[in-house]
Design a protein around this motif. Structure first.
Motif, PDB file in Angstrom:
ATOM      1  N   ALA A  41       0.835  -1.210   0.000  1.00  0.00           N
ATOM      2  CA  ALA A  41       0.000   0.000   0.000  1.00  0.00           C
ATOM      3  C   ALA A  41       0.863   1.251   0.000  1.00  0.00           C
ATOM      4  O   ALA A  41       0.569   2.235  -0.700  1.00  0.00           O
ATOM      5  N   GLY A  42       1.941   1.240   0.774  1.00  0.00           N
ATOM      6  CA  GLY A  42       2.846   2.378   0.795  1.00  0.00           C
ATOM      7  C   GLY A  42       3.575   2.551  -0.519  1.00  0.00           C
ATOM      8  O   GLY A  42       3.830   3.691  -0.955  1.00  0.00           O
ATOM      9  N   ALA A  43       3.933   1.436  -1.154  1.00  0.00           N
ATOM     10  CA  ALA A  43       4.579   1.503  -2.459  1.00  0.00           C
ATOM     11  C   ALA A  43       3.651   2.120  -3.493  1.00  0.00           C
ATOM     12  O   ALA A  43       4.071   2.923  -4.333  1.00  0.00           O
ATOM     13  N   ARG A  44       2.362   1.765  -3.400  1.00  0.00           N
ATOM     14  CA  ARG A  44       1.398   2.355  -4.325  1.00  0.00           C
ATOM     15  C   ARG A  44       1.280   3.858  -4.087  1.00  0.00           C
ATOM     16  O   ARG A  44       1.257   4.647  -5.046  1.00  0.00           O
ATOM     17  N   GLU A  45       1.228   4.269  -2.845  1.00  0.00           N
ATOM     18  CA  GLU A  45       1.120   5.692  -2.538  1.00  0.00           C
ATOM     19  C   GLU A  45       2.329   6.468  -3.054  1.00  0.00           C
ATOM     20  O   GLU A  45       2.211   7.584  -3.562  1.00  0.00           O
ATOM     21  N   LEU A  46       3.514   5.869  -2.931  1.00  0.00           N
ATOM     22  CA  LEU A  46       4.741   6.533  -3.354  1.00  0.00           C
ATOM     23  C   LEU A  46       4.903   6.543  -4.869  1.00  0.00           C
ATOM     24  O   LEU A  46       5.367   7.542  -5.438  1.00  0.00           O
ATOM     25  N   LEU A  47       4.493   5.457  -5.540  1.00  0.00           N
ATOM     26  CA  LEU A  47       4.932   5.229  -6.919  1.00  0.00           C
ATOM     27  C   LEU A  47       3.816   5.190  -7.954  1.00  0.00           C
ATOM     28  O   LEU A  47       4.107   5.001  -9.139  1.00  0.00           O
ATOM     29  N   GLU A  48       2.580   5.373  -7.553  1.00  0.00           N
ATOM     30  CA  GLU A  48       1.498   5.366  -8.533  1.00  0.00           C
ATOM     31  C   GLU A  48       1.724   6.481  -9.554  1.00  0.00           C
ATOM     32  O   GLU A  48       1.913   7.639  -9.193  1.00  0.00           O
ATOM     33  N   GLY A  49       1.743   6.133 -10.814  1.00  0.00           N
ATOM     34  CA  GLY A  49       1.971   7.110 -11.877  1.00  0.00           C
ATOM     35  C   GLY A  49       3.426   7.370 -12.198  1.00  0.00           C
ATOM     36  O   GLY A  49       3.733   8.107 -13.135  1.00  0.00           O
ATOM     37  N   PHE A  50       4.330   6.750 -11.451  1.00  0.00           N
ATOM     38  CA  PHE A  50       5.760   6.969 -11.702  1.00  0.00           C
ATOM     39  C   PHE A  50       6.157   6.361 -13.042  1.00  0.00           C
ATOM     40  O   PHE A  50       5.867   5.204 -13.329  1.00  0.00           O
ATOM     41  N   VAL A  51       6.850   7.158 -13.850  1.00  0.00           N
ATOM     42  CA  VAL A  51       7.426   6.677 -15.102  1.00  0.00           C
ATOM     43  C   VAL A  51       8.755   7.397 -15.307  1.00  0.00           C
ATOM     44  O   VAL A  51       8.826   8.622 -15.183  1.00  0.00           O
ATOM     45  N   TYR A  52       9.783   6.635 -15.583  1.00  0.00           N
ATOM     46  CA  TYR A  52      11.027   7.224 -16.062  1.00  0.00           C
ATOM     47  C   TYR A  52      11.586   6.321 -17.156  1.00  0.00           C
ATOM     48  O   TYR A  52      12.044   5.220 -16.877  1.00  0.00           O
ATOM     49  N   ARG A  53      11.463   6.765 -18.375  1.00  0.00           N
ATOM     50  CA  ARG A  53      11.943   6.050 -19.544  1.00  0.00           C
ATOM     51  C   ARG A  53      11.502   4.595 -19.553  1.00  0.00           C
ATOM     52  O   ARG A  53      10.345   4.300 -19.752  1.00  0.00           O
ATOM     53  N   PHE A  54      12.398   3.645 -19.288  1.00  0.00           N
ATOM     54  CA  PHE A  54      12.040   2.231 -19.377  1.00  0.00           C
ATOM     55  C   PHE A  54      11.289   1.741 -18.146  1.00  0.00           C
ATOM     56  O   PHE A  54      10.747   0.636 -18.156  1.00  0.00           O
ATOM     57  N   VAL A  82       8.676   1.838 -14.694  1.00  0.00           N
ATOM     58  CA  VAL A  82       7.418   2.295 -14.110  1.00  0.00           C
ATOM     59  C   VAL A  82       7.452   2.009 -12.613  1.00  0.00           C
ATOM     60  O   VAL A  82       8.414   1.449 -12.083  1.00  0.00           O
ATOM     61  N   GLY A  83       6.387   2.401 -11.933  1.00  0.00           N
ATOM     62  CA  GLY A  83       6.365   2.296 -10.478  1.00  0.00           C
ATOM     63  C   GLY A  83       6.567   0.888  -9.952  1.00  0.00           C
ATOM     64  O   GLY A  83       7.219   0.686  -8.924  1.00  0.00           O
ATOM     65  N   THR A  84       6.029  -0.098 -10.640  1.00  0.00           N
ATOM     66  CA  THR A  84       6.175  -1.475 -10.176  1.00  0.00           C
ATOM     67  C   THR A  84       7.640  -1.894 -10.131  1.00  0.00           C
ATOM     68  O   THR A  84       8.079  -2.578  -9.197  1.00  0.00           O
ATOM     69  N   ASP A  85       8.414  -1.480 -11.129  1.00  0.00           N
ATOM     70  CA  ASP A  85       9.843  -1.815 -11.156  1.00  0.00           C
ATOM     71  C   ASP A  85      10.547  -1.268  -9.919  1.00  0.00           C
ATOM     72  O   ASP A  85      11.300  -1.971  -9.242  1.00  0.00           O
ATOM     73  N   VAL A  86      10.312   0.011  -9.635  1.00  0.00           N
ATOM     74  CA  VAL A  86      10.972   0.658  -8.498  1.00  0.00           C
ATOM     75  C   VAL A  86      10.469   0.070  -7.184  1.00  0.00           C
ATOM     76  O   VAL A  86      11.233  -0.075  -6.222  1.00  0.00           O
ATOM     77  N   ALA A  87       9.196  -0.296  -7.136  1.00  0.00           N
ATOM     78  CA  ALA A  87       8.648  -0.915  -5.924  1.00  0.00           C
ATOM     79  C   ALA A  87       9.375  -2.213  -5.602  1.00  0.00           C
ATOM     80  O   ALA A  87       9.652  -2.504  -4.427  1.00  0.00           O
ATOM     81  N   VAL A  88       9.683  -3.007  -6.610  1.00  0.00           N
ATOM     82  CA  VAL A  88      10.432  -4.248  -6.382  1.00  0.00           C
ATOM     83  C   VAL A  88      11.781  -3.926  -5.750  1.00  0.00           C
ATOM     84  O   VAL A  88      12.208  -4.572  -4.775  1.00  0.00           O
ATOM     85  N   LEU A  89      12.467  -2.925  -6.277  1.00  0.00           N
ATOM     86  CA  LEU A  89      13.760  -2.525  -5.722  1.00  0.00           C
ATOM     87  C   LEU A  89      13.633  -2.102  -4.265  1.00  0.00           C
ATOM     88  O   LEU A  89      14.401  -2.555  -3.398  1.00  0.00           O
ATOM     89  N   LEU A  90      12.667  -1.251  -3.956  1.00  0.00           N
ATOM     90  CA  LEU A  90      12.513  -0.749  -2.589  1.00  0.00           C
ATOM     91  C   LEU A  90      12.095  -1.856  -1.627  1.00  0.00           C
ATOM     92  O   LEU A  90      12.647  -1.978  -0.520  1.00  0.00           O
ATOM     93  N   LEU A  91      11.140  -2.684  -2.032  1.00  0.00           N
ATOM     94  CA  LEU A  91      10.703  -3.779  -1.165  1.00  0.00           C
ATOM     95  C   LEU A  91      11.817  -4.809  -0.987  1.00  0.00           C
ATOM     96  O   LEU A  91      11.987  -5.366   0.108  1.00  0.00           O
ATOM     97  N   GLY A  92      12.578  -5.055  -2.041  1.00  0.00           N
ATOM     98  CA  GLY A  92      13.700  -5.979  -1.934  1.00  0.00           C
ATOM     99  C   GLY A  92      14.770  -5.476  -0.986  1.00  0.00           C
ATOM    100  O   GLY A  92      15.337  -6.251  -0.201  1.00  0.00           O
ATOM    101  N   MET A  93      15.050  -4.176  -1.030  1.00  0.00           N
ATOM    102  CA  MET A  93      16.027  -3.613  -0.093  1.00  0.00           C
ATOM    103  C   MET A  93      15.522  -3.713   1.338  1.00  0.00           C
ATOM    104  O   MET A  93      16.282  -4.053   2.255  1.00  0.00           O
ATOM    105  N   GLY A  94      14.241  -3.432   1.537  1.00  0.00           N
ATOM    106  CA  GLY A  94      13.687  -3.532   2.878  1.00  0.00           C
ATOM    107  C   GLY A  94      13.770  -4.940   3.423  1.00  0.00           C
ATOM    108  O   GLY A  94      14.115  -5.157   4.595  1.00  0.00           O
ATOM    109  N   GLN A  95      13.476  -5.926   2.574  1.00  0.00           N
ATOM    110  CA  GLN A  95      13.551  -7.325   3.000  1.00  0.00           C
ATOM    111  C   GLN A  95      14.986  -7.704   3.363  1.00  0.00           C
ATOM    112  O   GLN A  95      15.231  -8.389   4.358  1.00  0.00           O
ATOM    113  N   ALA A  96      15.955  -7.249   2.565  1.00  0.00           N
ATOM    114  CA  ALA A  96      17.362  -7.553   2.843  1.00  0.00           C
ATOM    115  C   ALA A  96      17.812  -6.924   4.160  1.00  0.00           C
ATOM    116  O   ALA A  96      18.530  -7.555   4.953  1.00  0.00           O
ATOM    117  N   LEU A  97      17.375  -5.702   4.424  1.00  0.00           N
ATOM    118  CA  LEU A  97      17.757  -5.043   5.679  1.00  0.00           C
ATOM    119  C   LEU A  97      17.145  -5.753   6.876  1.00  0.00           C
ATOM    120  O   LEU A  97      17.808  -5.924   7.917  1.00  0.00           O
TER     121      LEU A  97
END
Length: 325
Positions: free
Chosen positions: A111-124, A126-141
């Motif tokens: 839910a927080g990832a959606r709030e942060l990244l809904e509508g996010f686009v940078y070239r290749f 989208v928000g789902t891509d960045v959400a995977v990165l952020l959630l993956g970092m959180g899991q690793a920490l």
């Protein structure tokens, strides 16, 4: 955009500058001649003036090692294309993540990832891509305590930087995708953001991230990962480093592949075995700034401290001098 050109942009394949790709690095004798020139060049580089053009500026906002490594991986992952386009995207995300990016990702849910990244686009991406990165970092920490521990675990398992990075990205991508897709839509450029498997490309942004974390500390790099020696690093190879490396005889390879990055690094180890990539920032920004462009400028070549070791500049300077009335 053609498939091949897109693969180059995404770092998914190997860019071919010409058909010749057989490698050969620097000789010991050439290294002895090049070393003092590079030292003078490094000393002359105005690091502070270039920091605003480099994504490393973002992790320099933070003091805690966990905040540095989290913000740095986000910044490095999105640092492709024009700096004036990716910098606002990274800046906006980090500002919304608050004072501690590490605490933010450790607490992040879909839910927080959606709030942060809904509508996010940078070239290749989208928000789902960045959400995977952020959630993956959180899991690793949460599981390992640091991103360094994740990388070290991969290095111990595979024995090479390439294997460790492949393990690193694969593990970060181990997040449930179905809830993310429902919340933010399908991923689009996830392999570009977190390539897995790593493949034959130079993985420039991942090696850039490693340089920031491992070498130093100095005015650019942080040196906060203590379990990885700087001697193990691989040059973050891009078009600028590739071109200048050919000029200086660090490689004869003309592709932007992992093999070429290893060959350039092997040449640099003849100059500094303990810290071979310490010239990277200065050399890369020499190309980025336009002082050493793809099409050489005679006036720039004539003033270059590296001219005596360059395979291109001296011919241009002599030709220009001989054509003068």
């Amino acid at each position: 955009m053609k498939r091949r050109e897109q693969a180059v942009e995404e770092g998914m394949g190997v860019q071919r500058v010409s058909r010749r790709s057989r490698g050969e690095g620097l000789s010991v004798q050439a290294a002895g001649r090049l070393r003092p020139l590079l030292e003078s060049f490094l000393a002359s580089t105005d690091t502070g003036a270039r920091m605003g053009f480099d994504p490393v500026e973002f992790p320099h906002r933070y003091a805690h090692p966990r905040d540095i490594e989290v913000s740095a991986l986000l910044a490095a992952s999105l640092a492709y294309g024009r700096a004036d386009l990716f910098r606002p995207k990274v800046d906006a995300l980090l500002r919304r993540m608050g004072a501690s990016p590490a605490a933010f990702v450790q607490e992040l849910k879909v839910a927080g990832a959606r709030e942060l990244l809904e509508g996010f686009v940078y070239r290749f991406n989208v928000g789902t891509d960045v959400a995977v990165l952020l959630l993956g970092m959180g899991q690793a920490l949460r599981e390992l305590g640091s991103l360094e521990a994740l990388f070290v675990r991969g290095r111990e398992a595979h024995g090479t930087v390439h294997g460790a990075l492949s393990h690193f990205t694969a593990t970060l991508r181990e997040v449930p995708m179905a809830p993310l897709r429902r919340a933010l839509g399908p991923e689009r450029g996830l392999h570009h953001l977190l390539p897995s498997p790593l493949g034959a490309g130079a993985a420039k942004r991942l090696n850039l991230y490693l340089r920031w974390m491992v070498r130093g500390p100095d005015t650019v790099d942080f040196g906060i990962w203590k379990q990885v020696p700087a001697s193990a690093l691989v040059i973050p190879l891009d078009t600028h480093i590739g071109r200048i490396s050919q000029h200086l005889g660090l490689t004869r390879r003309t592709d932007l592949s992992w093999r070429t990055a290893e060959e350039v690094t092997a040449s640099l180890r003849l100059l500094d075995a303990a810290d071979p990539v310490r010239y990277d920032f200065a050399l890369c920004h020499y190309g980025m700034s336009g002082v050493c462009p793809a099409q050489p400028v005679v006036g720039n070549c004539a003033k270059c401290l590296l001219l005596p070791a360059c395979a291109v500049g001296p011919r241009l300077v002599r030709r220009s001098s001989s054509s003068q009335p």
